[in-house]
Motif scaffolding. Structure first.
Motif, PDB file in Angstrom:
ATOM      1  N   PHE A 193      62.795  90.875  35.297  1.00 27.06           N
ATOM      2  CA  PHE A 193      62.884  90.647  33.850  1.00 27.06           C
ATOM      3  C   PHE A 193      61.549  90.951  33.159  1.00 27.06           C
ATOM      4  O   PHE A 193      61.508  91.665  32.147  1.00 27.06           O
ATOM      5  CB  PHE A 193      63.296  89.192  33.583  1.00 27.06           C
ATOM      6  N   ILE A 194      60.444  90.419  33.719  1.00 21.07           N
ATOM      7  CA  ILE A 194      59.122  90.626  33.112  1.00 21.07           C
ATOM      8  C   ILE A 194      58.764  92.118  33.094  1.00 21.07           C
ATOM      9  O   ILE A 194      58.213  92.632  32.124  1.00 21.07           O
ATOM     10  CB  ILE A 194      58.018  89.852  33.879  1.00 21.07           C
ATOM     11  N   SER A 195      59.121  92.816  34.172  1.00 18.73           N
ATOM     12  CA  SER A 195      58.835  94.253  34.243  1.00 18.73           C
ATOM     13  C   SER A 195      59.565  95.010  33.132  1.00 18.73           C
ATOM     14  O   SER A 195      59.002  95.901  32.483  1.00 18.73           O
ATOM     15  CB  SER A 195      59.249  94.794  35.613  1.00 18.73           C
ATOM     16  N   ARG A 196      60.815  94.644  32.891  1.00 22.57           N
ATOM     17  CA  ARG A 196      61.593  95.294  31.823  1.00 22.57           C
ATOM     18  C   ARG A 196      61.033  94.943  30.449  1.00 22.57           C
ATOM     19  O   ARG A 196      60.970  95.783  29.546  1.00 22.57           O
ATOM     20  CB  ARG A 196      63.067  94.892  31.909  1.00 22.57           C
ATOM     21  N   MET A 197      60.636  93.684  30.272  1.00 23.22           N
ATOM     22  CA  MET A 197      60.050  93.250  29.004  1.00 23.22           C
ATOM     23  C   MET A 197      58.735  93.990  28.734  1.00 23.22           C
ATOM     24  O   MET A 197      58.444  94.373  27.597  1.00 23.22           O
ATOM     25  CB  MET A 197      59.772  91.736  29.042  1.00 23.22           C
ATOM     26  N   TYR A 198      57.956  94.180  29.796  1.00 25.78           N
ATOM     27  CA  TYR A 198      56.668  94.871  29.653  1.00 25.78           C
ATOM     28  C   TYR A 198      56.892  96.306  29.162  1.00 25.78           C
ATOM     29  O   TYR A 198      56.225  96.774  28.241  1.00 25.78           O
ATOM     30  CB  TYR A 198      55.925  94.877  30.986  1.00 25.78           C
ATOM     31  N   PHE A 199      57.855  96.981  29.781  1.00 28.98           N
ATOM     32  CA  PHE A 199      58.154  98.357  29.369  1.00 28.98           C
ATOM     33  C   PHE A 199      58.630  98.395  27.909  1.00 28.98           C
ATOM     34  O   PHE A 199      58.202  99.228  27.119  1.00 28.98           O
ATOM     35  CB  PHE A 199      59.229  98.974  30.268  1.00 28.98           C
ATOM     36  N   ASN A 200      59.494  97.458  27.574  1.00 30.06           N
ATOM     37  CA  ASN A 200      60.044  97.402  26.218  1.00 30.06           C
ATOM     38  C   ASN A 200      58.930  97.186  25.183  1.00 30.06           C
ATOM     39  O   ASN A 200      58.908  97.826  24.131  1.00 30.06           O
ATOM     40  CB  ASN A 200      61.071  96.269  26.130  1.00 30.06           C
ATOM     41  N   GLY A 201      57.987  96.301  25.521  1.00 30.33           N
ATOM     42  CA  GLY A 201      56.875  96.033  24.615  1.00 30.33           C
ATOM     43  C   GLY A 201      55.945  97.225  24.480  1.00 30.33           C
ATOM     44  O   GLY A 201      55.530  97.587  23.381  1.00 30.33           O
ATOM     45  N   VAL A 232      55.191  98.299  37.832  1.00 33.51           N
ATOM     46  CA  VAL A 232      54.895  96.958  37.297  1.00 33.51           C
ATOM     47  C   VAL A 232      55.472  95.881  38.218  1.00 33.51           C
ATOM     48  O   VAL A 232      54.843  94.844  38.428  1.00 33.51           O
ATOM     49  CB  VAL A 232      55.397  96.808  35.835  1.00 33.51           C
ATOM     50  N   LYS A 233      56.644  96.121  38.792  1.00 28.74           N
ATOM     51  CA  LYS A 233      57.221  95.146  39.737  1.00 28.74           C
ATOM     52  C   LYS A 233      56.286  94.933  40.927  1.00 28.74           C
ATOM     53  O   LYS A 233      56.045  93.802  41.342  1.00 28.74           O
ATOM     54  CB  LYS A 233      58.597  95.607  40.232  1.00 28.74           C
ATOM     55  N   ASP A 234      55.752  96.030  41.466  1.00 33.11           N
ATOM     56  CA  ASP A 234      54.800  95.931  42.588  1.00 33.11           C
ATOM     57  C   ASP A 234      53.553  95.146  42.168  1.00 33.11           C
ATOM     58  O   ASP A 234      53.052  94.297  42.913  1.00 33.11           O
ATOM     59  CB  ASP A 234      54.372  97.328  43.068  1.00 33.11           C
ATOM     60  N   SER A 235      53.062  95.450  40.977  1.00 32.33           N
ATOM     61  CA  SER A 235      51.866  94.793  40.458  1.00 32.33           C
ATOM     62  C   SER A 235      52.110  93.290  40.248  1.00 32.33           C
ATOM     63  O   SER A 235      51.267  92.455  40.588  1.00 32.33           O
ATOM     64  CB  SER A 235      51.464  95.458  39.142  1.00 32.33           C
ATOM     65  N   LEU A 236      53.271  92.953  39.701  1.00 40.04           N
ATOM     66  CA  LEU A 236      53.621  91.543  39.471  1.00 40.04           C
ATOM     67  C   LEU A 236      53.734  90.787  40.796  1.00 40.04           C
ATOM     68  O   LEU A 236      53.261  89.657  40.927  1.00 40.04           O
ATOM     69  CB  LEU A 236      54.940  91.444  38.694  1.00 40.04           C
ATOM     70  N   LYS A 237      54.369  91.422  41.776  1.00 40.20           N
ATOM     71  CA  LYS A 237      54.524  90.799  43.098  1.00 40.20           C
ATOM     72  C   LYS A 237      53.152  90.549  43.726  1.00 40.20           C
ATOM     73  O   LYS A 237      52.881  89.482  44.276  1.00 40.20           O
ATOM     74  CB  LYS A 237      55.388  91.688  43.998  1.00 40.20           C
ATOM     75  N   ASN A 238      52.274  91.526  43.592  1.00 43.07           N
ATOM     76  CA  ASN A 238      50.904  91.396  44.089  1.00 43.07           C
ATOM     77  C   ASN A 238      50.198  90.225  43.396  1.00 43.07           C
ATOM     78  O   ASN A 238      49.488  89.441  44.032  1.00 43.07           O
ATOM     79  CB  ASN A 238      50.158  92.714  43.857  1.00 43.07           C
ATOM     80  N   GLY A 239      50.410  90.114  42.085  1.00 49.81           N
ATOM     81  CA  GLY A 239      49.798  89.018  41.316  1.00 49.81           C
ATOM     82  C   GLY A 239      50.291  87.653  41.760  1.00 49.81           C
ATOM     83  O   GLY A 239      49.514  86.697  41.854  1.00 49.81           O
ATOM     84  N   VAL A 240      51.572  87.563  42.053  1.00 53.26           N
ATOM     85  CA  VAL A 240      52.155  86.303  42.547  1.00 53.26           C
ATOM     86  C   VAL A 240      51.575  85.990  43.935  1.00 53.26           C
ATOM     87  O   VAL A 240      51.140  84.865  44.215  1.00 53.26           O
ATOM     88  CB  VAL A 240      53.695  86.386  42.601  1.00 53.26           C
ATOM     89  N   ASP A 241      51.558  87.004  44.810  1.00 52.44           N
ATOM     90  CA  ASP A 241      51.073  86.820  46.190  1.00 52.44           C
ATOM     91  C   ASP A 241      49.604  86.397  46.239  1.00 52.44           C
ATOM     92  O   ASP A 241      49.200  85.681  47.157  1.00 52.44           O
ATOM     93  CB  ASP A 241      51.247  88.113  47.010  1.00 52.44           C
ATOM     94  N   THR A 242      48.811  86.866  45.257  1.00 56.22           N
ATOM     95  CA  THR A 242      47.374  86.540  45.262  1.00 56.22           C
ATOM     96  C   THR A 242      47.053  85.324  44.387  1.00 56.22           C
ATOM     97  O   THR A 242      45.878  84.995  44.177  1.00 56.22           O
ATOM     98  CB  THR A 242      46.533  87.747  44.781  1.00 56.22           C
ATOM     99  N   GLY A 243      48.098  84.681  43.854  1.00 55.98           N
ATOM    100  CA  GLY A 243      47.897  83.456  43.074  1.00 55.98           C
ATOM    101  C   GLY A 243      47.400  83.674  41.664  1.00 55.98           C
ATOM    102  O   GLY A 243      46.999  82.730  40.974  1.00 55.98           O
ATOM    103  N   LEU A 244      47.424  84.934  41.194  1.00 52.83           N
ATOM    104  CA  LEU A 244      46.970  85.224  39.825  1.00 52.83           C
ATOM    105  C   LEU A 244      48.105  85.049  38.809  1.00 52.83           C
ATOM    106  O   LEU A 244      47.858  84.727  37.644  1.00 52.83           O
ATOM    107  CB  LEU A 244      46.410  86.646  39.739  1.00 52.83           C
ATOM    108  N   PHE A 245      49.338  85.290  39.237  1.00 54.44           N
ATOM    109  CA  PHE A 245      50.508  85.138  38.377  1.00 54.44           C
ATOM    110  C   PHE A 245      51.371  83.987  38.891  1.00 54.44           C
ATOM    111  O   PHE A 245      51.423  83.738  40.098  1.00 54.44           O
ATOM    112  CB  PHE A 245      51.338  86.425  38.337  1.00 54.44           C
ATOM    113  N   ARG A 246      52.067  83.329  37.967  1.00 50.46           N
ATOM    114  CA  ARG A 246      52.919  82.182  38.335  1.00 50.46           C
ATOM    115  C   ARG A 246      54.014  82.596  39.324  1.00 50.46           C
ATOM    116  O   ARG A 246      54.605  83.671  39.183  1.00 50.46           O
ATOM    117  CB  ARG A 246      53.555  81.583  37.083  1.00 50.46           C
TER     118      ARG A 246
END
Length: 201
Positions: free
Chosen positions: A143-151, A122-136
């Protein structure tokens, strides 16, 4: 023979539950004697452990393949969800919940393995999303990666989300959308809305 036993046991456990399937059931389904199973597995707990970790490895390999072939991190999450649901038979028998209840030691080891795998993925995916302008760009990726797993773990708790009210597909779809809407940019929201519209389940 060992692989065949694991495969058949996995199918029965996922469809009927870890608790209700006996060694006799597995032997009968395979047309072999119970003694043959005990040659490979000292007891049912050992078989449950083998099935659990075999499934984990299959799912990890599948997730790696999806991540490599993915068009973007939004579709990637949905593709992973579909793949996992397929391999866990839509979680009809609440496998995680049953493991936690009847095989807590196996559950704890599996949970740790799942966290390590998902946290990195998920960390890799989030970083990719940030790099491609899809994620803030200002999200805290760790933190988001840990929250995602917890959810994702939390929605599988039958005492909070009873299966007679929520089916697992609905829970996973809803949680994915909830997660993504919290982190997407305008560009990401456009991609998400397009994807949801064209893939209504």
């Amino acid at each position: 023979m060992r692989e065949n036993i694991v495969r058949k046991a996995a199918e029965l456990f996922l469809n009927l539950g870890f608790k209700s399937v006996t060694m006799d059931d597995i032997a009968q389904e395979m047309g072999i004697s119970k003694k043959t199973i005990y040659v490979h597995f000292a007891n049912k707990t050992k078989l449950v452990e083998a099935v659990t970790f075999e499934l984990f490895e299959i799912i990890c390999d599948g997730i790696d393949g999806i991540c490599e072939a993915s068009n973007n991190p939004i579709e990637e999450l949905y593709d992973i969800k579909m793949f996992v649901m397929h391999h866990l038979k839509d979680e009809k028998s609440s496998p995680q919940f049953q493991l936690k209840k009847y095989y807590p030691k196996i559950y704890e080891v599996l949970k740790l393995k799942q966290f390590e795998k998902m946290h990195d993925s998920v960390k890799d995916s989030l970083k990719n999303g940030v790099d491609t302008g899809l994620f803030r760009s200002n999200i805290n990726i760790d933190f988001i990666s840990r929250m995602y797993f917890n959810g994702m773990t939390g929605i599988k708790d039958n005492s909070i989300f009873p299966q007679n009210i929520y089916n697992m597909n609905y829970l996973m779809e809803s949680y994915l959308e909830y997660h993504l809407r919290a982190i997407v940019t305008e560009k990401g929201l456009e991609t998400l809305n397009k994807f949801i519209t064209s893939n209504q389940s």
